[in-house]
Scaffold this motif. Structure first.
Motif, PDB file in Angstrom:
ATOM      1  N   ALA A  40       0.692  -1.255   0.006  1.00 45.56           N
ATOM      2  CA  ALA A  40       0.003   0.136   0.147  1.00 45.56           C
ATOM      3  C   ALA A  40       0.914   1.289   0.046  1.00 45.56           C
ATOM      4  CB  ALA A  40      -1.006   0.025   1.142  1.00 45.56           C
ATOM      5  N   PHE A  46       2.951  10.805  -0.519  1.00 45.92           N
ATOM      6  CA  PHE A  46       3.854  11.209   0.616  1.00 45.92           C
ATOM      7  C   PHE A  46       4.775  10.136   1.220  1.00 45.92           C
ATOM      8  CE2 PHE A  46       0.845   9.562   3.692  1.00 45.92           C
ATOM      9  CZ  PHE A  46      -0.448   9.976   3.206  1.00 45.92           C
ATOM     10  N   HIS A  63      -4.411  12.245   6.660  1.00 45.14           N
ATOM     11  CA  HIS A  63      -5.203  11.165   6.317  1.00 45.14           C
ATOM     12  C   HIS A  63      -5.603  10.410   7.657  1.00 45.14           C
ATOM     13  CE1 HIS A  63      -5.995   6.869   4.763  1.00 45.14           C
ATOM     14  NE2 HIS A  63      -6.475   7.612   3.916  1.00 45.14           N
ATOM     15  N   LYS A  66      -8.343  12.305   9.371  1.00 41.44           N
ATOM     16  CA  LYS A  66      -9.613  12.126   8.795  1.00 41.44           C
ATOM     17  C   LYS A  66     -10.182  10.707   9.106  1.00 41.44           C
ATOM     18  CE  LYS A  66     -10.400  15.474   6.307  1.00 41.44           C
ATOM     19  NZ  LYS A  66     -11.563  16.491   6.667  1.00 41.44           N
ATOM     20  N   HIS A  98     -10.749   7.035  -3.360  1.00 38.38           N
ATOM     21  CA  HIS A  98     -10.230   5.761  -3.251  1.00 38.38           C
ATOM     22  C   HIS A  98     -10.394   4.949  -4.338  1.00 38.38           C
ATOM     23  CE1 HIS A  98     -10.373   7.665   0.866  1.00 38.38           C
ATOM     24  NE2 HIS A  98      -9.520   6.843   1.041  1.00 38.38           N
ATOM     25  N   VAL A 103      -7.975   1.420  -4.132  1.00 38.17           N
ATOM     26  CA  VAL A 103      -7.835   0.510  -2.667  1.00 38.17           C
ATOM     27  C   VAL A 103      -9.178  -0.522  -2.597  1.00 38.17           C
ATOM     28  CG1 VAL A 103      -8.567   1.152  -0.322  1.00 38.17           C
ATOM     29  CG2 VAL A 103      -7.563   2.868  -1.622  1.00 38.17           C
ATOM     30  N   GLN A 107      -7.807  -4.051   2.059  1.00 35.35           N
ATOM     31  CA  GLN A 107      -7.143  -2.693   2.681  1.00 35.35           C
ATOM     32  C   GLN A 107      -7.824  -1.981   3.500  1.00 35.35           C
ATOM     33  OE1 GLN A 107      -5.784  -1.066  -1.022  1.00 35.35           O
ATOM     34  NE2 GLN A 107      -3.696  -1.911  -0.923  1.00 35.35           N
ATOM     35  N   VAL A 111      -6.604  -1.468   7.570  1.00 33.08           N
ATOM     36  CA  VAL A 111      -6.704   0.076   8.343  1.00 33.08           C
ATOM     37  C   VAL A 111      -7.525   0.041   9.632  1.00 33.08           C
ATOM     38  CG1 VAL A 111      -7.343   2.391   7.981  1.00 33.08           C
ATOM     39  CG2 VAL A 111      -6.255   1.457   5.884  1.00 33.08           C
TER      40      VAL A 111
HETATM   41  C1  HEM Z   1      -6.895   9.811   0.716  1.00 35.62           C
HETATM   42  C2  HEM Z   1     -10.273   9.270   4.223  1.00 35.62           C
HETATM   43  C3  HEM Z   1      -9.294   4.547   4.129  1.00 35.62           C
HETATM   44  C4  HEM Z   1      -5.722   5.285   0.816  1.00 35.62           C
HETATM   45  C5  HEM Z   1      -7.825  10.277   1.674  1.00 35.62           C
HETATM   46  C6  HEM Z   1      -8.565  11.431   1.717  1.00 35.62           C
HETATM   47  C7  HEM Z   1      -9.152  11.099   2.932  1.00 35.62           C
HETATM   48  C8  HEM Z   1      -9.132   9.891   3.191  1.00 35.62           C
HETATM   49  C9  HEM Z   1     -10.134  12.363   3.674  1.00 35.62           C
HETATM   50  C10 HEM Z   1      -8.050  12.689   1.191  1.00 35.62           C
HETATM   51  C11 HEM Z   1      -9.090  12.956  -0.044  1.00 35.62           C
HETATM   52  C12 HEM Z   1      -8.577  14.148  -0.919  1.00 35.62           C
HETATM   53  O1  HEM Z   1      -7.557  14.380  -1.075  1.00 35.62           O
HETATM   54  O2  HEM Z   1      -9.249  15.017  -0.907  1.00 35.62           O
HETATM   55  C13 HEM Z   1     -10.112   7.758   4.537  1.00 35.62           C
HETATM   56  C14 HEM Z   1     -11.234   7.223   5.475  1.00 35.62           C
HETATM   57  C15 HEM Z   1     -10.798   5.867   5.375  1.00 35.62           C
HETATM   58  C16 HEM Z   1      -9.850   5.573   4.415  1.00 35.62           C
HETATM   59  C17 HEM Z   1     -12.046   8.041   6.399  1.00 35.62           C
HETATM   60  C18 HEM Z   1     -11.430   4.746   6.088  1.00 35.62           C
HETATM   61  C19 HEM Z   1     -12.668   4.813   6.592  1.00 35.62           C
HETATM   62  C20 HEM Z   1      -8.058   4.230   3.212  1.00 35.62           C
HETATM   63  C21 HEM Z   1      -7.767   2.985   2.951  1.00 35.62           C
HETATM   64  C22 HEM Z   1      -6.449   3.233   2.059  1.00 35.62           C
HETATM   65  C23 HEM Z   1      -6.519   4.562   1.849  1.00 35.62           C
HETATM   66  C24 HEM Z   1      -8.089   1.645   3.493  1.00 35.62           C
HETATM   67  C25 HEM Z   1      -5.685   2.182   1.423  1.00 35.62           C
HETATM   68  C26 HEM Z   1      -4.542   1.670   1.847  1.00 35.62           C
HETATM   69  C27 HEM Z   1      -5.859   6.433   0.731  1.00 35.62           C
HETATM   70  C28 HEM Z   1      -4.739   7.146  -0.127  1.00 35.62           C
HETATM   71  C29 HEM Z   1      -5.099   8.405  -0.256  1.00 35.62           C
HETATM   72  C30 HEM Z   1      -6.311   8.708   0.565  1.00 35.62           C
HETATM   73  C31 HEM Z   1      -3.376   6.483  -0.993  1.00 35.62           C
HETATM   74  C32 HEM Z   1      -4.469   9.554  -1.145  1.00 35.62           C
HETATM   75  C33 HEM Z   1      -3.430  10.199  -0.192  1.00 35.62           C
HETATM   76  C34 HEM Z   1      -2.088  11.010  -0.851  1.00 35.62           C
HETATM   77  O3  HEM Z   1      -1.548  10.318  -1.732  1.00 35.62           O
HETATM   78  O4  HEM Z   1      -2.247  12.354  -0.490  1.00 35.62           O
HETATM   79  N1  HEM Z   1      -8.518   9.082   2.566  1.00 35.62           N
HETATM   80  N2  HEM Z   1      -9.399   6.829   3.804  1.00 35.62           N
HETATM   81  N3  HEM Z   1      -7.625   5.172   2.554  1.00 35.62           N
HETATM   82  N4  HEM Z   1      -6.668   7.484   1.025  1.00 35.62           N
HETATM   83 FE1  HEM Z   1      -7.953   7.295   2.499  1.00 35.62          FE
END
Ligand code: HEM
Length: 154
Positions: A40, A46, A63, A66, A98, A103, A107, A111
């Motif tokens: 992952a 980042f 992240h 959130k 996502h 995702v 995964q 988490v």
């Molecule tokens: C981005 C919340 C689960 C991977 C984000 C963002 C939020 C968020 C708010 C930012 C969105 C934006 O850019 O505006 C959540 C919540 C989760 C969850 C509440 C569970 C309930 C996961 C899981 C994965 C994941 C299971 C996988 C391992 C990512 C990735 C990004 C992201 C890779 C982009 C981050 C970056 O490169 O800046 N998520 N997420 N998330 N999330 Fe999640």
């Protein structure tokens, strides 16, 4: 699963503890995720270019916060209205972000476990089955709502 008022209180209390040291608990959450699902790493902008988990990285903390905070809100909503009521536009956005990154369901489980273990460590002796049940139920509803949006978009 119906949540009790006590469970809502327990979740709010533990969120207060987490809030006091976001940099630390964010890193711990990510270390646990990477331990179980190293693949992952490249999904996160980042983490992609670094060999270790970067300290004090604002995006990493964002992240983690959130995930903690939306799960906490989800518990409160579940208790108050029996369902997750996060604004539709936020859900749509979370679904599309996502989905685009690819995702998987599995995964979301990784988490979930990392989240619960991080909170357990943070609250120490205050940890209980009741607290775990509440955070777990909140996360399950939230993850299901995001996954449903992802499937809708696909
Ligand atoms: C981005 C919340 C689960 C991977 C984000 C963002 C939020 C968020 C708010 C930012 C969105 C934006 O850019 O505006 C959540 C919540 C989760 C969850 C509440 C569970 C309930 C996961 C899981 C994965 C994941 C299971 C996988 C391992 C990512 C990735 C990004 C992201 C890779 C982009 C981050 C970056 O490169 O800046 N998520 N997420 N998330 N999330 Fe999640």
């Amino acid at each position: 699963m119906a949540l009790t008022e006590k469970q809502e209180v327990l979740v709010k209390e533990s969120w207060e503890i987490l809030k006091q040291n976001i940099p630390e608990y964010s890193i711990r959450l990510f270390l646990r995720i990477m331990e179980v699902a190293p693949q992952a790493k490249n999904m996160f902008s980042f983490l992609r270019d670094s060999d270790e988990i970067p300290q004090n990285n604002p995006k990493l903390q964002a992240h983690a916060v959130k995930v903690f905070k939306l799960t906490c809100e989800s518990v409160i909503q579940l208790r108050e209205c029996g369902a997750v009521a996060i604004a539709g536009s936020t859900m749509k956005h979370l679904g599309s972000v996502h989905l685009k990154i690819g995702v998987t369901d599995r995964q979301f489980d990784v988490v979930r476990d990392a989240l619960l273990r991080t909170i357990e460590e943070a609250v120490g002796e205050k940890w209980s089955e009741e607290m775990e049940g509440a955070w777990g139920a909140g996360y399950d509803q939230l993850a299901a709502a995001i996954l449903a949006e992802m499937k809708d978009d696909a």
